[in-house]
Design an enzyme around this catalytic site. Structure first.
Site, PDB file in Angstrom:
ATOM      1  N   SER A   8      -5.077   6.946   0.064  1.00 28.13           N
ATOM      2  CA  SER A   8      -6.225   7.849   0.060  1.00 28.13           C
ATOM      3  C   SER A   8      -5.982   9.045   0.980  1.00 28.13           C
ATOM      4  O   SER A   8      -6.383  10.171   0.672  1.00 28.13           O
ATOM      5  CB  SER A   8      -7.477   7.102   0.499  1.00 28.13           C
ATOM      6  OG  SER A   8      -7.242   6.438   1.726  1.00 28.13           O
ATOM      7  N   SER A   9      -5.287   8.820   2.099  1.00 32.05           N
ATOM      8  CA  SER A   9      -5.120   9.917   3.064  1.00 32.05           C
ATOM      9  C   SER A   9      -4.165  10.985   2.545  1.00 32.05           C
ATOM     10  O   SER A   9      -4.427  12.182   2.702  1.00 32.05           O
ATOM     11  CB  SER A   9      -4.656   9.383   4.416  1.00 32.05           C
ATOM     12  OG  SER A   9      -3.515   8.590   4.239  1.00 32.05           O
ATOM     13  N   ASP A  67       4.055   9.028  -1.049  1.00 33.53           N
ATOM     14  CA  ASP A  67       2.654   9.211  -1.425  1.00 33.53           C
ATOM     15  C   ASP A  67       2.323  10.679  -1.691  1.00 33.53           C
ATOM     16  O   ASP A  67       1.662  11.023  -2.671  1.00 33.53           O
ATOM     17  CB  ASP A  67       1.731   8.680  -0.309  1.00 33.53           C
ATOM     18  CG  ASP A  67       2.024   7.232   0.025  1.00 33.53           C
ATOM     19  OD1 ASP A  67       2.694   6.562  -0.782  1.00 33.53           O
ATOM     20  OD2 ASP A  67       1.589   6.760   1.098  1.00 33.53           O
ATOM     21  N   HIS A 114       8.665   0.404   1.444  1.00 34.05           N
ATOM     22  CA  HIS A 114       9.359   0.763   2.697  1.00 34.05           C
ATOM     23  C   HIS A 114      10.791   1.246   2.430  1.00 34.05           C
ATOM     24  O   HIS A 114      11.657   1.161   3.285  1.00 34.05           O
ATOM     25  CB  HIS A 114       9.346  -0.390   3.709  1.00 34.05           C
ATOM     26  CG  HIS A 114       7.974  -0.630   4.284  1.00 34.05           C
ATOM     27  ND1 HIS A 114       7.586  -0.246   5.540  1.00 34.05           N
ATOM     28  CD2 HIS A 114       6.872  -1.202   3.726  1.00 34.05           C
ATOM     29  CE1 HIS A 114       6.323  -0.582   5.751  1.00 34.05           C
ATOM     30  NE2 HIS A 114       5.861  -1.165   4.660  1.00 34.05           N
ATOM     31  N   GLY A 122      -4.165   0.574   0.562  1.00 38.12           N
ATOM     32  CA  GLY A 122      -2.752   0.725   0.208  1.00 38.12           C
ATOM     33  C   GLY A 122      -2.506   1.595  -1.008  1.00 38.12           C
ATOM     34  O   GLY A 122      -1.466   1.479  -1.653  1.00 38.12           O
TER      35      GLY A 122
HETATM   36  C1  GLA Z   1       2.773   3.787   3.057  1.00 39.69           C
HETATM   37  C2  GLA Z   1       3.545   5.028   3.447  1.00 39.69           C
HETATM   38  C3  GLA Z   1       4.644   5.320   2.420  1.00 39.69           C
HETATM   39  C4  GLA Z   1       5.518   4.102   2.188  1.00 39.69           C
HETATM   40  C5  GLA Z   1       4.661   2.878   1.908  1.00 39.69           C
HETATM   41  C6  GLA Z   1       5.467   1.605   1.835  1.00 39.69           C
HETATM   42  O1  GLA Z   1       2.059   4.018   1.898  1.00 39.69           O
HETATM   43  O2  GLA Z   1       2.691   6.138   3.562  1.00 39.69           O
HETATM   44  O3  GLA Z   1       5.402   6.428   2.840  1.00 39.69           O
HETATM   45  O4  GLA Z   1       6.364   3.891   3.274  1.00 39.69           O
HETATM   46  O5  GLA Z   1       3.649   2.692   2.881  1.00 39.69           O
HETATM   47  O6  GLA Z   1       6.287   1.612   0.712  1.00 39.69           O
END
Ligand code: GLA
Length: 372
Positions: free
Chosen positions: A135-136, A180, A44, A132
């Site tokens: 994948s998207s 991501d 985050h 977590g």
């Molecule tokens: C998800 C979000 C990322 C990031 C993480 C937490 O994967 O897509 O942008 O905020 O949570 O670190």
């Protein structure tokens, strides 16, 4: 053991359709892939202008594209064993997987001022969903890369990442940062991807020979993920407002004072982010200097903060983290957006078989995946 065991059997490779030819009886004109990621530390911190350090996994999405002669788009997902056809880019009412493809097509055609052409698209993937590991984003990056190649638009990888974020943020409507999409678009398997999320400057860093990261699947599907994630997103925005800063990433650990907040929950959320940024910077230093013990310690501290101050863990996940450390991992933590999914552990390679034989007393081999 390998990274793909259980899912190869259960979700992905069932049936004989392996590529676009099997399904649509045409050859792929273009084929592109994008990988999932595990975030080693820095949770985050991306949408709050801080630092992150993910690395790519070998799980990936592959997109094959060919022009078709009909008057509609046809998309087949091997994972969902489902075909969808459409001739406009309206989002579905019930949040279907195909929305990600529609969103990519819509944003890609719109941004590049290209008149759309009907395509057949085949998606294969071995990425476990809702765990977590993004994948998207990997799906969006792979689709946009395939469109980029197909239409010869020569969009650079960082711009692909920004388009993918636009799809998720503007079209799908989920909050999130850019970590991501950036790592999926630019990352290199086997290297840590350290990024300053404010200016998107990044470094690719080799792992020392003796370091080994492993995932353990908590199998807690992150059903509540979207609402809880959005709640944290909003809480951090509130914290930024309260401190009068554009981004929490600007706040140094030394200057952070909880008494600036009248709401204890907001103070705890902000504390996690401010201290987490400091940990990511230290983690990078320790990675470069090959201080495995210190890196592991930072992962442990990161998990405590994520669980206690950010309240994004679950009891099952906390137990996995605790057991992994008791079995000999130097560090372990929940990775990704929170509220379930995968944990990541750091193990000294010399001690790996010892850790592995112990952790098997608690979790089956199908739940454990090597990262590097
Ligand atoms: C998800 C979000 C990322 C990031 C993480 C937490 O994967 O897509 O942008 O905020 O949570 O670190």
């Amino acid at each position: 053991f390998k990274q793909k065991t259980a899912y190869e059997i259960s979700a992905c490779l069932v049936g004989s359709e392996m590529c676009i030819r099997d399904r649509f009886n045409i050859d792929a004109e273009v084929k592109e892939s994008a990988h999932a990621r595990v975030n080693l530390i820095g949770e985050h911190t991306d949408y709050t202008g801080g630092y992150v350090m993910p690395t790519l996994l070998s799980f990936k999405n592959t997109i094959e594209i060919s022009q078709n002669n009909s008057n509609e788009f046809t998309v087949y997902s091997q994972h969902f064993k489902e075909k969808k056809t459409f001739n406009d880019f309206k989002k579905s009412i019930n949040n279907e997987w195909v929305d990600y493809i529609k969103g990519c097509l819509h944003i890609f055609f719109d941004e590049n001022k290209i008149s759309s052409r009907f395509l057949s698209i085949f998606i294969s993937s071995d990425i476990p969903l809702e765990r977590g590991i993004s994948s998207s984003s990997a799906l969006c990056v792979a689709t946009l890369k395939a469109l980029n190649t197909f239409f010869e638009t020569k969009i650079k990888d960082p711009e692909i990442a920004k388009l993918a974020k636009k799809v998720e943020f503007n079209y799908i409507g989920v909050s999130g940062g850019i970590m991501d999409q950036m790592v999926s678009s630019i990352g290199i398997h086997g290297k840590a991807f350290f990024m300053n999320c404010k200016n998107l400057e990044y470094e690719l860093i080799n792992f020392p020979e003796n370091w080994k990261f492993c995932l353990i699947d908590s199998e807690v599907q992150r059903n509540l993920r979207d609402s809880s994630y959005n709640e944290r997103f909003a809480e951090l925005q509130e914290a930024e407002k309260k401190l009068g800063v554009e981004y929490l990433g600007e706040v140094k650990k030394e200057n952070f004072q909880t008494n600036k907040f009248d709401n204890n929950t907001i103070a705890k959320r902000a504390k996690h982010v401010v201290f987490e940024n400091d940990r990511v910077i230290n983690a990078k230093k320790n990675l470069i200097e090959n201080n495995i013990q210190e890196f592991g310690k930072l992962m442990n501290e990161s998990h405590v903060s994520y669980s206690k101050d950010f309240e994004a863990s679950t009891l099952d996940v906390d137990l996995i983290v605790q057991r992994s450390v008791e079995c000999g991992a130097l560090g372990a933590r929940l990775t990704g957006g929170g509220f379930g999914g995968f944990t990541v552990s750091l193990i000294e390679r010399n001690n790996f078989s010892n850790w592995y034989s112990k952790i098997l007393n608690f979790y089956p081999a199908e739940k454990i995946f090597e990262v590097n």
